[in-house]
Design a protein around this motif. Sequence first.
Motif, short mmCIF file in Angstrom:
data_model
loop_
_atom_site.label_atom_id
_atom_site.label_comp_id
_atom_site.label_asym_id
_atom_site.label_seq_id
_atom_site.Cartn_x
_atom_site.Cartn_y
_atom_site.Cartn_z
N ALA A 98 0.70 -1.07 0.13
CA ALA A 98 0.05 0.16 -0.25
C ALA A 98 0.70 1.19 -0.25
O ALA A 98 0.53 1.87 -0.85
N LYS A 99 1.94 1.38 0.77
CA LYS A 99 2.95 2.67 1.23
C LYS A 99 3.35 2.88 -0.15
O LYS A 99 3.73 3.93 -1.01
N GLU A 100 3.78 1.91 -0.93
CA GLU A 100 4.58 1.80 -2.58
C GLU A 100 3.76 2.12 -3.38
O GLU A 100 4.33 2.90 -4.47
N ALA A 101 2.42 2.24 -3.26
CA ALA A 101 1.34 2.43 -4.13
C ALA A 101 1.14 3.96 -4.05
O ALA A 101 0.34 4.27 -4.43
N GLY A 102 1.55 4.51 -2.43
CA GLY A 102 0.92 6.12 -2.18
C GLY A 102 -0.45 5.72 -1.69
O GLY A 102 -0.92 7.08 -1.61
#
Length: 397
Positions: A98-102
Motif C-alpha cells: 500500500a505504501k509503495e502505491a502511495g
Amino acid sequence: MIIAPKVRGFICTTTHPAGCEANVRQQIAYVKSKGPLANGPKRVLVIGASTGYGLASRITAAFGSDAATIGVFLEKAGTEKKPGSAGWYNSAAFDKAAKEAGLYSKSVNGDAFSDECRAKVVELIKADLGQVDMVVYSLASPVRKLPATGELIRSALKPIGEVYTATAVDTNKDELIEAHVEPANEEEIANTIKVMGGEDWELWLQALDQAGVLAEGVKTVAYSYIGTDITWPIYWHGTLGRAKEDLDRASSAIRQQLSSKNGTANVAVLKSVVTQASAAIPVMPLYIAMSFKLMKEQGIHEGCIEQIQRMFYTRLFDGEFVTDDAQRIRMDDWELRESVQQACRDLWPQVTTENLSQLTDYQGYKAEFLKLFGFGWEGVDYTADVNPEVNFDVVAM
Ligand SMILES: NC(=O)c1ccc[n+]([C@@H]2O[C@H](COP(=O)([O-])OP(=O)(O)OC[C@H]3O[C@@H](n4cnc5c(N)ncnc54)[C@H](O)[C@@H]3O)[C@@H](O)[C@H]2O)c1
C-alpha cells in the motif's frame, strides 16, 4: 532460519513470511487486473483484516479503489527464533505494498471485541481520515471477552436438536471418517450467538456513529454463510447458523441507525472457501474439496479475492445492488447452483479414502490450506534463510 510447514490439527503452527507476501501480492495483482472500481469507497475500516475475506476486502478497497484503509486484527509478530502468525505477515506485506502505491495504511493489532480497540480506531480515524465511508466486519473467532463484564465466552461448533453424523475427512491422516458431533445445549447456543452474532458489529457501528466518524452514505457489510442441505445440519441449522441469524437481526438494527445519514448495512452471504476458520468446521474440508472440483470444471471457481472483488465491482459499488428478501447480498449464488449442489449430493455417498483425490479436489484443498500459511507459493525459495522478525506500521494494543 529455514521454515517448513508443521501441521497440527486444524492449523499449521509455522508460517513463511515470503510466502505470505507472495499471497498478498497475487491478490493485489488480481484486483489490479480488473481495472479501477467505479464509485468505490475511499476511506475504509476493515475489522478482521489480516486473513481470509477481510484481507481480500482490504486489498480490493485499496487496490481497486485507491482507498485509505485501517485494518484491525489479532495476530502474533514473529521473533528472531519463532515465526509469527500468517495474518501478521499478510498485514506487513499489505502495508508495504500500500505504501509503495502511495496509499494510506494503518493497522491496529488488538482485541476487536474490546472498547479500548474501538476507542483507538476512532482516535486514528479522527486524526488521519476524518471519517470512513465503508466498514467491513469480518471477524471469525472462537472466543469473545465481553466488553461490559470481562467475561470470556466460548462459541460451540455443534448441531442443534440431534447428534450430527456424517462422512468427513481427517485432514491429518487423509482418511475418510464418520464424524459424530453431539448437539449443543441452550447455553452453548446462547454463547455462540454472543461470540459470532451481531452484537459486536452493532457496538462498533454505535461507537463510530457516536464519535461522528461515519460519513454520509456510509456502507457497512458483515460476512455470513448459509450453504445448503449438505452442510445445514452442522452450520445453518446449528449453533453457528443461530449466530449468523443474529447478524441478520443486527443488520436491520444498524440499517435503522444509519438511515439518517443515508447509510446502508447488509449481511453478505459468501461462498465456502479455504480459510483458517472453515478448516475447523467438521465436514467443511470434504464439502469444499468436492465443490471446488465441480466449480473449477464449470469455470465458476472463486477464492476469497475473486468473491470479494466480484462483490465490490458488481454489487456494492458498481453494477446492480440486489439483495434477497432479508436484505442480504448473495455472493453464494454460483456455489448454490443445482449443477454444483446436485453433483455434490450424488458424489457424497461414493467417496472413499481411496478415491478421495480422484472424485474431489482434495489435493487442491490441502495445497490451498498450506498456502494460507505461506507454503507452496511459486517463486519463493523455501530452502533460503528467512528472518521471521518483520516489522511494519502497526498500533499494538
Ligand atoms: N471461510 C468461509 O468459507 C466463509 C464463508 C462465508 C462466510 N465466512 C465469514 O467470513 C468472516 C471471516 O471469516 P474468514 O474465513 O475470512 O476467517 P479468518 O480466520 O481467515 O479471519 C478472521 C479474522 O478475524 C481476526 N480476529 C479474530 N479474532 C479477533 C479478535 N478478537 N480481535 C481482532 N481480530 C480478530 C483475525 O485476525 C482475522 O483477521 C466470518 O464472519 C465467516 O463466518 C467465511
